[in-house]
Structures are given as C-alpha cells and as structure tokens.
Design a protein around this motif. Structure first.
Motif, PDB file in Angstrom:
ATOM      1  N   ALA A 399       0.841  -1.201   0.000  1.00 47.54           N
ATOM      2  CA  ALA A 399       0.000   0.000   0.000  1.00 47.54           C
ATOM      3  C   ALA A 399       0.879   1.254   0.000  1.00 47.54           C
ATOM      4  CB  ALA A 399      -0.934  -0.007   1.211  1.00 47.54           C
ATOM      5  N   LEU A 400       1.959   1.214   0.788  1.00 48.36           N
ATOM      6  CA  LEU A 400       2.861   2.377   0.824  1.00 48.36           C
ATOM      7  C   LEU A 400       3.481   2.615  -0.549  1.00 48.36           C
ATOM      8  CD1 LEU A 400       4.709   1.750   4.223  1.00 48.36           C
ATOM      9  CD2 LEU A 400       3.102   3.607   3.710  1.00 48.36           C
ATOM     10  N   ALA A 401       3.928   1.516  -1.166  1.00 46.49           N
ATOM     11  CA  ALA A 401       4.605   1.645  -2.454  1.00 46.49           C
ATOM     12  C   ALA A 401       3.627   2.112  -3.530  1.00 46.49           C
ATOM     13  CB  ALA A 401       5.226   0.309  -2.848  1.00 46.49           C
ATOM     14  N   ARG A 402       2.426   1.515  -3.517  1.00 42.07           N
ATOM     15  CA  ARG A 402       1.443   1.828  -4.559  1.00 42.07           C
ATOM     16  C   ARG A 402       1.169   3.327  -4.625  1.00 42.07           C
ATOM     17  NH1 ARG A 402      -2.985  -1.389  -2.990  1.00 42.07           N
ATOM     18  NH2 ARG A 402      -1.618  -3.105  -3.523  1.00 42.07           N
ATOM     19  N   TYR A 403       1.103   3.977  -3.446  1.00 42.67           N
ATOM     20  CA  TYR A 403       0.749   5.398  -3.428  1.00 42.67           C
ATOM     21  C   TYR A 403       1.947   6.292  -3.093  1.00 42.67           C
ATOM     22  CZ  TYR A 403      -3.834   3.329  -3.742  1.00 42.67           C
ATOM     23  OH  TYR A 403      -4.902   2.590  -4.149  1.00 42.67           O
ATOM     24  N   ARG A 404       3.111   5.701  -3.132  1.00 43.43           N
ATOM     25  CA  ARG A 404       4.346   6.453  -2.862  1.00 43.43           C
ATOM     26  C   ARG A 404       4.204   7.284  -1.579  1.00 43.43           C
ATOM     27  NH1 ARG A 404       4.163  10.069  -6.510  1.00 43.43           N
ATOM     28  NH2 ARG A 404       2.208   9.366  -7.371  1.00 43.43           N
ATOM     29  N   ILE A 405       3.870   6.606  -0.497  1.00 48.22           N
ATOM     30  CA  ILE A 405       3.688   7.286   0.789  1.00 48.22           C
ATOM     31  C   ILE A 405       4.936   7.050   1.647  1.00 48.22           C
ATOM     32  CG2 ILE A 405       2.317   7.356   2.911  1.00 48.22           C
ATOM     33  CD1 ILE A 405       0.721   8.281   0.483  1.00 48.22           C
ATOM     34  N   PRO A 406       5.543   8.135   2.137  1.00 45.87           N
ATOM     35  CA  PRO A 406       6.679   7.935   3.054  1.00 45.87           C
ATOM     36  C   PRO A 406       6.188   7.158   4.287  1.00 45.87           C
ATOM     37  CG  PRO A 406       6.428  10.264   2.448  1.00 45.87           C
ATOM     38  CD  PRO A 406       5.228   9.549   1.911  1.00 45.87           C
ATOM     39  N   PRO A 407       6.882   6.072   4.662  1.00 48.23           N
ATOM     40  CA  PRO A 407       6.368   5.194   5.717  1.00 48.23           C
ATOM     41  C   PRO A 407       6.048   5.925   7.017  1.00 48.23           C
ATOM     42  CG  PRO A 407       8.373   4.290   4.752  1.00 48.23           C
ATOM     43  CD  PRO A 407       8.147   5.610   4.113  1.00 48.23           C
ATOM     44  N   GLN A 408       6.811   6.989   7.315  1.00 52.87           N
ATOM     45  CA  GLN A 408       6.564   7.654   8.602  1.00 52.87           C
ATOM     46  C   GLN A 408       5.249   8.419   8.624  1.00 52.87           C
ATOM     47  OE1 GLN A 408       9.113   8.085   6.639  1.00 52.87           O
ATOM     48  NE2 GLN A 408       9.363  10.250   6.113  1.00 52.87           N
ATOM     49  N   LEU A 409       4.594   8.521   7.471  1.00 51.47           N
ATOM     50  CA  LEU A 409       3.264   9.158   7.469  1.00 51.47           C
ATOM     51  C   LEU A 409       2.148   8.150   7.752  1.00 51.47           C
ATOM     52  CD1 LEU A 409       3.301  11.806   4.579  1.00 51.47           C
ATOM     53  CD2 LEU A 409       3.714  12.098   7.030  1.00 51.47           C
ATOM     54  N   LEU A 410       2.512   6.876   7.866  1.00 57.75           N
ATOM     55  CA  LEU A 410       1.486   5.881   8.221  1.00 57.75           C
ATOM     56  C   LEU A 410       1.666   5.484   9.681  1.00 57.75           C
ATOM     57  CD1 LEU A 410      -0.757   3.814   7.657  1.00 57.75           C
ATOM     58  CD2 LEU A 410       0.996   2.228   6.853  1.00 57.75           C
ATOM     59  N   GLU A 411       0.551   5.538  10.414  1.00 58.82           N
ATOM     60  CA  GLU A 411       0.596   5.115  11.815  1.00 58.82           C
ATOM     61  C   GLU A 411      -0.458   4.039  12.022  1.00 58.82           C
ATOM     62  OE1 GLU A 411       1.382   7.985  15.157  1.00 58.82           O
ATOM     63  OE2 GLU A 411      -0.758   7.662  15.433  1.00 58.82           O
ATOM     64  N   LEU A 412      -0.035   2.879  12.486  1.00 61.40           N
ATOM     65  CA  LEU A 412      -0.999   1.796  12.697  1.00 61.40           C
ATOM     66  C   LEU A 412      -1.456   1.827  14.141  1.00 61.40           C
ATOM     67  CD1 LEU A 412       0.877  -1.028  10.771  1.00 61.40           C
ATOM     68  CD2 LEU A 412      -0.917   0.496   9.931  1.00 61.40           C
ATOM     69  N   MET A 436      10.712  -0.682   8.930  1.00 62.69           N
ATOM     70  CA  MET A 436      10.243  -0.087   7.670  1.00 62.69           C
ATOM     71  C   MET A 436      10.039   1.414   7.817  1.00 62.69           C
ATOM     72  SD  MET A 436       7.329  -2.884   6.691  1.00 62.69           S
ATOM     73  CE  MET A 436       6.407  -1.787   5.634  1.00 62.69           C
ATOM     74  N   GLY A 437       9.942   1.888   9.075  1.00 61.78           N
ATOM     75  CA  GLY A 437       9.724   3.301   9.328  1.00 61.78           C
ATOM     76  C   GLY A 437       8.266   3.637   9.609  1.00 61.78           C
ATOM     77  N   VAL A 438       7.399   2.611   9.635  1.00 60.82           N
ATOM     78  CA  VAL A 438       5.983   2.840   9.923  1.00 60.82           C
ATOM     79  C   VAL A 438       5.818   3.087  11.412  1.00 60.82           C
ATOM     80  CG1 VAL A 438       3.725   1.700   9.965  1.00 60.82           C
ATOM     81  CG2 VAL A 438       5.233   1.411   7.992  1.00 60.82           C
ATOM     82  N   LYS A 439       4.924   4.012  11.768  1.00 59.26           N
ATOM     83  CA  LYS A 439       4.713   4.310  13.193  1.00 59.26           C
ATOM     84  C   LYS A 439       3.644   3.397  13.785  1.00 59.26           C
ATOM     85  CE  LYS A 439       6.203   9.032  13.439  1.00 59.26           C
ATOM     86  NZ  LYS A 439       5.570  10.276  12.991  1.00 59.26           N
ATOM     87  N   LEU A 440       3.767   3.211  15.081  1.00 60.22           N
ATOM     88  CA  LEU A 440       2.800   2.345  15.766  1.00 60.22           C
ATOM     89  C   LEU A 440       2.237   3.076  16.959  1.00 60.22           C
ATOM     90  CD1 LEU A 440       4.960  -0.871  15.811  1.00 60.22           C
ATOM     91  CD2 LEU A 440       2.910  -0.465  14.456  1.00 60.22           C
ATOM     92  N   SER A 441       0.926   2.962  17.146  1.00 60.50           N
ATOM     93  CA  SER A 441       0.395   3.517  18.386  1.00 60.50           C
ATOM     94  C   SER A 441      -0.475   2.482  19.081  1.00 60.50           C
ATOM     95  CB  SER A 441      -0.376   4.807  18.122  1.00 60.50           C
ATOM     96  OG  SER A 441      -1.576   4.516  17.480  1.00 60.50           O
ATOM     97  N   ILE A 442      -0.491   2.585  20.398  1.00 61.63           N
ATOM     98  CA  ILE A 442      -1.306   1.662  21.187  1.00 61.63           C
ATOM     99  C   ILE A 442      -2.617   2.371  21.503  1.00 61.63           C
ATOM    100  CG2 ILE A 442      -1.451   0.322  23.312  1.00 61.63           C
ATOM    101  CD1 ILE A 442       0.705  -0.744  21.519  1.00 61.63           C
ATOM    102  N   ASP A 443      -3.696   1.806  20.982  1.00 59.28           N
ATOM    103  CA  ASP A 443      -5.031   2.405  21.087  1.00 59.28           C
ATOM    104  C   ASP A 443      -5.695   1.996  22.404  1.00 59.28           C
ATOM    105  OD1 ASP A 443      -7.222   3.794  20.225  1.00 59.28           O
ATOM    106  OD2 ASP A 443      -7.623   2.542  18.471  1.00 59.28           O
ATOM    107  N   ASP A 444      -6.652   2.771  22.831  1.00 58.80           N
ATOM    108  CA  ASP A 444      -7.452   2.447  24.021  1.00 58.80           C
ATOM    109  C   ASP A 444      -6.576   2.155  25.232  1.00 58.80           C
ATOM    110  OD1 ASP A 444      -9.413   2.535  22.120  1.00 58.80           O
ATOM    111  OD2 ASP A 444      -9.748   0.374  22.042  1.00 58.80           O
ATOM    112  N   PHE A 445      -5.488   2.868  25.360  1.00 62.47           N
ATOM    113  CA  PHE A 445      -4.553   2.559  26.431  1.00 62.47           C
ATOM    114  C   PHE A 445      -5.202   2.771  27.801  1.00 62.47           C
ATOM    115  CE2 PHE A 445      -1.052   3.041  29.363  1.00 62.47           C
ATOM    116  CZ  PHE A 445      -0.213   2.006  28.960  1.00 62.47           C
TER     117      PHE A 445
END
Ligand code: C2E
Ligand code: CA
Ligand code: CA
Length: 544
Positions: A399-412, A436-445
C-alpha cells in the motif's frame, strides 16, 4: 449325515481334532484327514479377536460350555461367520475328557441383516442417515452434551432447478450437496436427509456463537459451485435452528421449530439462517443478516472513511488524522463500527475490509499530498486478525509503495489487548514495521493490562489514552491520577501521548498542563468527510 447343516468337530482333552462330519468339510473346505490331530487355530480368521479365542478356551477348559458368534476362515481363505457352540465332555469322575463343537454358518444371514439395517436406516439416494438413525444420533448427543443444535438446511429454489434440469440431474445435485456436507462434519456432529432437499444437521455442545459460525460455514459450503453433467451450478440454502433443551426436548418438536426458523429464513431473503424465535435469537439473526450484507457492502460502495484530526496541544496545529470506517447500509442506514467490526472479525471479512481501509487511506493521503496539502500522519486502525495474518507486512508495504507514501506518514493503531494476545508474534511484527519506518500507536490505552515493559519492547511510538478516562477526568480524581501517571510514564519512555475523546476546553487545558502531546476529540473536530478534513488540515497547519 450328508444333509446336516451343522459342522461338527470332536476334540480330545488337549483340544486336538479327533473327528469331523461332512458338513464341517462343506463349510470349511477341509477333509477330515487334513485336520486330524490339529488344534483349532487354523479356523481362526486372521482379523478375529485373539482375546475372544483366549476367553473361549479358558471357559471350556474350566468345564463351562460356550456359545457365540465367531469369525472363521475356510481353506480357500474366504471368511465366514459362524454361530459356535462348544460343550466340554466329562468322565464320570468329573474330569474333562474332550470337547464337542457345533458350528452354524450364518454369513449370509449376517450380510443380509447388515444390508437390511443399512437399508432401513439410510436414505437410498445419498446414503445419509434417515430420520430413524438421526433419532439415535440425537439421543446419543443429548446423553453426552449440554446443548444440541438442530439445524434444518433446505436448498433454495431446488424445485425450480429440479424442474429445469430434470430429476436425474436434481438427484446428482442432492448427492453432491450431501457428500459435501457429510465430509465437512466435525466431531460431535451428525447429518441426515429427512426428505427431498431437506437436510438436518445436529451440532453438539455448542454455544450460540459457535452454532452461528458453524451454520454460516455450512451455508457457505453449500453455496460453492457444484459440477453437474454439462454444467456448473451454485445453489444456496436457508436454515432454521432450534436448540435442545431450550426449545424442546424431543427431536420431533425441535424439527418443527427448526422448520419454522427455516421458513423465516426463506422469507427474509434466503441464503440465510434463523433461530427459532426468542429475543436473543432475533439479535443473532440480525447479526447474520448484517454479516451477509457486509459481504456485498464493499462492492456496493456502502463503505467509506472519515478522518478525525489529531491536534498538537502545544501549538494547536494538526499532526495527523485517524481514518474511521463508516458503513452506510442500504437496509439499516448508518451502522456504527462498534457493531459491524466485531461481526467482520468473527466472519474473517475484516481481512478484506481492513485491506480496503489501508488502501483507501493511503490513496486519500496521496490525493492530499498531490493537492499540496501539508503532510500529516494517517492513523489506521488494525484488527488483531489482520495483524496476525502472515501477509500483513506485505500488504502494508504494498500500500505504501502503490501510493508512494513515506512510511513515517502511516501510523498503525493497535490495541493493547491485541499486542498482548500473542506477544512474541506482535513483537516480531512491530519490529519489522518499525524497521520499515511505519509508526505504531497503542489504542485504548488503560483499558487492557497496560504492561509498561511491553510498551518499550513493542517499540510503540505513541499511546492513546482511552476516552473513558478523559471523559471523567475533570470530576473523578482517580481518573485524573491515572491520566497523569500515563502521561508521565510515556514521557519518561519517550513515547508520545494522545488523549482521545476530548470534548471540552477544560479537558484540553488540563491535558496541556499535564504535558499531554496531542488530543483528538469533538472539542476540536468530529470525524470529517475527506474534503472537510482537507480544509481542516489546510487551516490548522503550522505556517511553512
Ligand atoms: P477507536 O479507534 O477508539 O476510535 C475512536 C472512536 O471515538 C471513534 O468512534 C470516534 O468517532 C469516537 N470519538 C472521537 N472523538 C470523540 C469524542 O470527543 N467523544 C466521543 N464520545 N467519541 C469520540 P467510531 O468511529 O464509532 O469507531 C469506533 C471504533 O471502531 C474505533 O474505536 C475502532 O476501534 C473501530 N474502528 C473504526 N474504524 C475502523 C477500521 O477501519 N478498522 C478497524 N479494525 N476498526 C475500526
Ligand atoms: Ca483508533
Ligand atoms: Ca481508541
């Protein structure tokens, strides 16, 4: 005695043959001369139980006659079943002097009665148990389990198919459906055909949830294409379910109720199931109906994303948006994600939907970047099932490659509970994503176990304090203490903190003072359609 039907052999006290009659020779193929002085072992069928032979010998040597069925073998190797009677003979002093055995060949009788049994308890067309045998299976399941579901499965429009294709093809269709269902049965399940295109499946000891899942599987299985002479065809089925003991205590009454359920299922659009009515079961039917509708929701373009801004408390600029899924259903209007996400998770549909969400969110971000909108982080919610799937990392990088999105702009956004479920796999996945440089967040902490050591191990970049604590923070000192502790701890671990569900200026101000980095909530903005979100980002970006 040429006409005798009983094969007789006389043994000495060491169980060696002394004499046999003609019937013995006819029955076994051995002449007397061949067997004289032999012990009877040559008459044991290869597969016969040696334990049984041992018991017979023990009993007769104790002086007690024995009778019963035994497997025997002829000289030519063919097997036969005989009814055997063995009598010890005694001297006047009471000592055993020998034995007399009388054997009747009952092979044909046995085969015949097995055939009769097969005929009387099985449906001729499909070989499935009939109603009578099903009753036996039902009794057995009820004896061994607390709950048994009786599931009536009726093919949709079978009559039309039968008329159009001819009865011979109709029969093949029924056979194929029958074999398919039968082969899919699990332990503690049983199937029968009770008439035409009506199959009954018994499922033991299942929770209602399990029954629904299993019914869906069986309906799906039925709907798979069938290869018939000269064509492939799919036929769906409708199903009614009644539960023992809740809905009735005899198979008859349960079948009646399951049939009522089935009619309801047919009425509500076929390819579907209905529990015999009760309020909870209504809910279950609704869930199924929604699950079915959800399957086509993507194709029908009933799903879309909204975007809720995430704002930096320091300078009020927008740092990112969270993509939130919306389902505008033709039949039910707007269905909240808290209703349909669990449904999609339990049916596995979340994999397809989740993939679509990721793709759509990345496409949207590309669209904004192309319009010259300042870059923001796109946060995407991920379900445990998606995260655990072996292809997940691949999907993200595609998905990142398809839309040429810098990985740090994606946060899971992952939930705590999910990361804790399989900590080993989670840690590995998170490390890969981190690399990969993708960000991660912990939801409902705060709602899960909140293990601090895991937070560090999981390499999360952000934690999102659950809305529950924020809502009561200004009047509940405990909640305020928790929020304070989470913020301090996160700061010490160099993890960014976001507070969810901020609705008032007071909450925002309090959080700012406590050192919270970002907030998200109605106070700043509700989730917005893409175009409104774009305007919001433009207006709330830091001047370049
Ligand atoms: P979540 O990830 O905790 O999302 C935040 C929810 O809080 C959203 O509800 C949002 O509309 C709502 N919210 C935001 N600000 C406020 C506020 O100030 N006050 C109140 N009362 N609520 C606020 P929503 O959109 O109904 O989503 C509910 C849940 O559904 C989400 O909780 C998330 O767990 C799940 N979800 C939504 N979209 C997706 C998705 O694409 N994939 C997956 N797996 N789950 C999703
Ligand atoms: Ca979320
Ligand atoms: Ca949340």
């Amino acid at each position: 005695m040429p006409g005798a039907i009983f094969g007789i052999a006389v043994f000495d006290r060491n169980l060696r043959i002394r004499q046999v009659n003609h019937a013995f020779t006819r029955m076994t193929g051995y002449e007397e001369i061949e067997v004289l002085d032999c012990p009877p072992h040559f008459l044991h069928a290869p597969g016969a139980s040696s334990e049984l032979a041992g018991r017979i010998y023990q009993q007769i040597f104790e002086g007690t006659p024995w009778s019963g069925e035994v497997q025997s073998v002829r000289k030519d190797g063919t097997e036969l079943v005989v009814f055997l009677r063995v009598f010890p003979s005694r001297s006047p002093a009471g000592d055993i002097t020998g034995f007399l055995s009388i054997a009747e060949d009952i092979t044909d009788k046995k085969n015949y009665s097995a055939l009769l049994e097969q005929l009387s308890q099985h449906d001729q067309l499909t070989g499935l148990p009939n109603r009578e045998l099903l009753q036996q299976h039902f009794d057995q399941l009820c004896a061994d389990h607390h709950q048994v579901a009786v599931l009536w499965l009726d093919l949709d429009n079978f009559k039309e198919v039968n008329d159009a294709l001819g009865h011979a093809v109709g029969d093949i269709l029924l056979q194929q459906v029958a074999y398919r269902l039968r082969d899919s049965l699990k332990k503690n399940e049983s199937i029968g055909r009770i008439s035409g295109d009506d199959f009954v499946i018994l499922l033991a000891s299942a929770s209602e949830e399990q029954v629904i899942r299993r019914t869906l599987e069986l309906l799906e299985l039925t709907a798979q294409p069938l290869s018939l002479p000269e064509q492939t065809l799919s036929i769906t089925a409708s199903s009614g379910i009644a539960l023992w003991p809740a809905d009735g205590d005899s198979l008859g009454s349960l079948l009646q109720k399951a049939e009522i359920g089935k009619y309801k299922a047919k009425a509500s659009g076929r390819n579907n199931y209905q529990f015999y009515e009760s309020q909870m079961q209504e809910m279950a039917s609704l869930r199924l109906a929604q699950n079915n509708a959800l399957k086509t929701a993507l194709d029908n373009q009933e799903l879309h994303l909204c975007f809720q801004p995430q704002v930096c408390l320091q300078d009020q600029t927008v740092a990112g948006v969270e993509a939130l899924l919306r389902w505008n259903s033709r039949d039910w209007g707007v269905v909240p994600p808290s209703d349909f996400i669990p449904l999609a998770e339990s049916s596995g549909l979340i994999l397809t939907i989740g993939d679509w969400v990721l793709d759509t969110a990345m496409a949207q971000l590309r669209n904004w970047l192309d319009q010259g909108i300042p870059p923001v982080t796109m946060a995407v919610n991920i379900s445990a099932i998606q995260f655990e799937h072996p292809d997940f990392i691949e999907q993200v990088s595609c998905a990142l490659a398809r839309y040429r999105i810098p990985p740090q702009l994606l946060e899971l956004e992952l939930t705590e509970a999910m990361a804790m479920k399989k900590p080993k796999i989670s840690e590995q996945r998170m490390r890969e994503l981190h690399m990969m440089g993708v960000k991660l967040s912990i939801d409902d902490f705060g709602t899960g176990y909140s293990s601090l050591s895991y937070l560090k191990r999981f390499k999360s970049d952000k934690l999102k304090i659950d809305r529950e604590f924020i809502a009561d923070m200004d009047h509940d000192p405990d909640d305020q203490a928790i929020v304070t502790a989470i913020i301090q701890m996160a700061r010490r671990l160099s993890i960014s903190v976001l507070a969810e569900g901020v609705e008032t200026a007071r909450q925002a101000e309090l959080l700012r003072r406590l050192g919270c980095h970002q907030i998200q909530g109605y106070h700043y903005s509700k989730p917005l359609p893409a175009s409104d979100a774009a305007s919001y980002i433009r207006q709330h970006s830091s001047p370049a």
